[in-house]
Design a protein around this motif. Structure first.
Motif, PDB file in Angstrom:
ATOM      1  N   TYR A  52      41.441  30.431  32.162  1.00  0.00           N
ATOM      2  CA  TYR A  52      40.426  31.033  31.295  1.00  0.00           C
ATOM      3  C   TYR A  52      40.048  32.412  31.815  1.00  0.00           C
ATOM      4  CZ  TYR A  52      39.760  27.048  28.219  1.00  0.00           C
ATOM      5  OH  TYR A  52      39.933  26.079  27.261  1.00  0.00           O
ATOM      6  N   SER A  53      40.132  32.610  33.112  1.00  0.00           N
ATOM      7  CA  SER A  53      40.106  33.930  33.745  1.00  0.00           C
ATOM      8  C   SER A  53      40.769  33.739  35.100  1.00  0.00           C
ATOM      9  CB  SER A  53      38.680  34.472  33.899  1.00  0.00           C
ATOM     10  OG  SER A  53      37.905  33.638  34.740  1.00  0.00           O
ATOM     11  N   GLY A  54      41.528  34.724  35.508  1.00  0.00           N
ATOM     12  CA  GLY A  54      42.208  34.548  36.784  1.00  0.00           C
ATOM     13  C   GLY A  54      42.944  35.786  37.234  1.00  0.00           C
ATOM     14  N   VAL A  55      43.460  35.687  38.452  1.00  0.00           N
ATOM     15  CA  VAL A  55      44.205  36.782  39.073  1.00  0.00           C
ATOM     16  C   VAL A  55      45.367  36.174  39.851  1.00  0.00           C
ATOM     17  CG1 VAL A  55      44.113  38.677  40.740  1.00  0.00           C
ATOM     18  CG2 VAL A  55      42.128  38.200  39.308  1.00  0.00           C
ATOM     19  N   VAL A  56      46.526  36.781  39.740  1.00  0.00           N
ATOM     20  CA  VAL A  56      47.688  36.388  40.542  1.00  0.00           C
ATOM     21  C   VAL A  56      48.361  37.644  41.072  1.00  0.00           C
ATOM     22  CG1 VAL A  56      48.144  34.216  39.318  1.00  0.00           C
ATOM     23  CG2 VAL A  56      49.242  36.318  38.530  1.00  0.00           C
ATOM     24  N   ARG A  57      49.148  37.446  42.100  1.00  0.00           N
ATOM     25  CA  ARG A  57      49.958  38.542  42.633  1.00  0.00           C
ATOM     26  C   ARG A  57      51.417  38.187  42.403  1.00  0.00           C
ATOM     27  NH1 ARG A  57      49.249  42.870  45.574  1.00  0.00           N
ATOM     28  NH2 ARG A  57      47.127  42.360  46.208  1.00  0.00           N
ATOM     29  N   VAL A  58      52.143  39.132  41.830  1.00  0.00           N
ATOM     30  CA  VAL A  58      53.583  38.989  41.640  1.00  0.00           C
ATOM     31  C   VAL A  58      54.218  40.211  42.289  1.00  0.00           C
ATOM     32  CG1 VAL A  58      55.479  38.816  39.991  1.00  0.00           C
ATOM     33  CG2 VAL A  58      53.289  37.726  39.473  1.00  0.00           C
ATOM     34  N   GLY A  64      43.423  38.597  34.203  1.00  0.00           N
ATOM     35  CA  GLY A  64      43.317  38.412  32.765  1.00  0.00           C
ATOM     36  C   GLY A  64      42.230  37.443  32.382  1.00  0.00           C
ATOM     37  N   ILE A  65      41.937  37.448  31.096  1.00  0.00           N
ATOM     38  CA  ILE A  65      40.942  36.545  30.524  1.00  0.00           C
ATOM     39  C   ILE A  65      41.468  36.044  29.181  1.00  0.00           C
ATOM     40  CG2 ILE A  65      39.639  38.397  29.387  1.00  0.00           C
ATOM     41  CD1 ILE A  65      37.080  36.759  30.203  1.00  0.00           C
ATOM     42  N   SER A  66      41.287  34.761  28.944  1.00  0.00           N
ATOM     43  CA  SER A  66      41.756  34.134  27.709  1.00  0.00           C
ATOM     44  C   SER A  66      40.653  34.123  26.666  1.00  0.00           C
ATOM     45  CB  SER A  66      42.192  32.697  27.995  1.00  0.00           C
ATOM     46  OG  SER A  66      43.334  32.666  28.804  1.00  0.00           O
ATOM     47  N   GLY A  67      41.062  34.118  25.403  1.00  0.00           N
ATOM     48  CA  GLY A  67      40.124  33.941  24.311  1.00  0.00           C
ATOM     49  C   GLY A  67      39.648  35.224  23.670  1.00  0.00           C
ATOM     50  N   LEU A  70      35.321  37.771  37.148  1.00  0.00           N
ATOM     51  CA  LEU A  70      36.197  38.946  37.242  1.00  0.00           C
ATOM     52  C   LEU A  70      35.459  40.172  37.776  1.00  0.00           C
ATOM     53  CD1 LEU A  70      38.200  38.330  33.976  1.00  0.00           C
ATOM     54  CD2 LEU A  70      39.099  38.178  36.307  1.00  0.00           C
ATOM     55  N   THR A  71      34.138  40.251  37.577  1.00  0.00           N
ATOM     56  CA  THR A  71      33.390  41.399  38.113  1.00  0.00           C
ATOM     57  C   THR A  71      33.256  41.322  39.631  1.00  0.00           C
ATOM     58  OG1 THR A  71      31.208  40.361  37.853  1.00  0.00           O
ATOM     59  CG2 THR A  71      32.030  41.701  35.998  1.00  0.00           C
ATOM     60  N   GLN A  72      33.586  40.188  40.224  1.00  0.00           N
ATOM     61  CA  GLN A  72      33.500  40.050  41.673  1.00  0.00           C
ATOM     62  C   GLN A  72      34.674  40.720  42.388  1.00  0.00           C
ATOM     63  OE1 GLN A  72      30.457  38.737  42.713  1.00  0.00           O
ATOM     64  NE2 GLN A  72      30.370  38.996  40.491  1.00  0.00           N
ATOM     65  N   LEU A  99      34.311  42.870  27.545  1.00  0.00           N
ATOM     66  CA  LEU A  99      35.536  43.466  28.091  1.00  0.00           C
ATOM     67  C   LEU A  99      35.362  44.958  28.321  1.00  0.00           C
ATOM     68  CD1 LEU A  99      38.444  41.643  26.231  1.00  0.00           C
ATOM     69  CD2 LEU A  99      37.603  41.301  28.545  1.00  0.00           C
ATOM     70  N   THR A 100      34.596  45.606  27.465  1.00  0.00           N
ATOM     71  CA  THR A 100      34.316  47.026  27.674  1.00  0.00           C
ATOM     72  C   THR A 100      33.574  47.215  28.998  1.00  0.00           C
ATOM     73  OG1 THR A 100      34.192  47.373  25.291  1.00  0.00           O
ATOM     74  CG2 THR A 100      33.215  49.070  26.678  1.00  0.00           C
ATOM     75  N   THR A 101      32.594  46.383  29.235  1.00  0.00           N
ATOM     76  CA  THR A 101      31.838  46.439  30.482  1.00  0.00           C
ATOM     77  C   THR A 101      32.728  46.141  31.678  1.00  0.00           C
ATOM     78  OG1 THR A 101      29.856  45.732  29.322  1.00  0.00           O
ATOM     79  CG2 THR A 101      29.854  45.471  31.710  1.00  0.00           C
ATOM     80  N   LEU A 102      33.559  45.106  31.555  1.00  0.00           N
ATOM     81  CA  LEU A 102      34.439  44.696  32.643  1.00  0.00           C
ATOM     82  C   LEU A 102      35.430  45.783  33.018  1.00  0.00           C
ATOM     83  CD1 LEU A 102      35.377  42.368  34.504  1.00  0.00           C
ATOM     84  CD2 LEU A 102      36.914  41.682  32.660  1.00  0.00           C
ATOM     85  N   LEU A 103      35.966  46.449  32.021  1.00  0.00           N
ATOM     86  CA  LEU A 103      37.015  47.431  32.288  1.00  0.00           C
ATOM     87  C   LEU A 103      36.475  48.839  32.556  1.00  0.00           C
ATOM     88  CD1 LEU A 103      39.651  46.241  29.676  1.00  0.00           C
ATOM     89  CD2 LEU A 103      39.552  45.755  32.126  1.00  0.00           C
ATOM     90  N   ALA A 104      35.143  49.000  32.521  1.00  0.00           N
ATOM     91  CA  ALA A 104      34.554  50.330  32.749  1.00  0.00           C
ATOM     92  C   ALA A 104      34.724  50.762  34.185  1.00  0.00           C
ATOM     93  CB  ALA A 104      33.081  50.304  32.380  1.00  0.00           C
TER      94      ALA A 104
END
Length: 194
Positions: free
Chosen positions: A87-93, A100-103, A139-141, A189-194
């Motif tokens: 639903y929200s997460g982070v991975v390293r490839v 990313g975030i779902s929904g 995600l803001t963390q 998302l606007t706030t998150l990506l600012a």
């Protein structure tokens, strides 16, 4: 670093409706028009008949089998070589850090937890794919600019002004009112990506 092979794809990232229905039983847990209510090809990957040729990472949209994705709330393998970011997460490839975030955004359930459970009602089958404040908070963390790639199904609010707005409105004329009143897209998302 990711392996670089000219003419090949090393990683596939999906932010569209993934439509990962694994069997006919989950179709009742899928919101949307009838065109989404049939099995596509994912079930073949889920049961091992087919194999994804490259690592595939996806987030959920608003036409998903929500019961299947909720089983992978924190992320996990939806099928061999196909990873749901949660639903929200982070991975390293390799050297890429992918978040990313779902929904999609809807103000109504935004401040609620994920209370939806099977059997879904016509209301909860839709609210189950709405972004929640707790997902944005997680995600803001992250340290600013710590991600190389961010996936979302919904648009950050106002992003339509960074592209070809005339072409967008030609293709999607029903967006015109939302563009004019500033409500197209997701404020969180606007706030998150600012």
């Amino acid at each position: 670093t990711l392996p670089a092979h000219p003419g090949t794809v090393d990683l596939l990232m999906c932010c569209v409706d993934f439509e990962g229905s694994r069997n006919e039983g989950v179709l009742s847990c899928l919101a949307g028009p009838d065109k989404y209510h049939f099995l596509k090809d994912f079930w073949k990957y889920y049961n091992g008949q087919c194999a994804a040729p490259v690592l595939t990472i996806f987030i959920g949209g608003n036409h998903e089998a929500v019961n299947h994705l909720y089983e992978l709330y924190y992320g996990g393998w939806a099928a061999p070589n196909i990873y749901f970011l949660g639903y929200s997460g982070v991975v390293r490839v390799g050297d890429l850090r992918i978040g990313g975030i779902s929904g999609i955004y809807n103000a109504g359930p935004y401040r609620l937890g994920h209370h939806e459970r099977y059997p879904y009602t016509s209301s909860t089958i839709r609210t189950s794919y709405h972004i929640r404040e707790c997902e944005i908070w997680k995600l803001t963390q992250l340290a600013p600019s710590s991600l190389d790639v961010f996936l979302s199904h919904d648009w950050p609010q106002g992003i339509e002004h960074d592209g070809d707005l005339a072409d967008l409105l030609t293709r999607k004329p029903f967006f015109k009112e939302s563009v004019e009143d500033g409500t197209l897209g997701s404020p969180p998302l606007t706030t998150l990506l600012a």
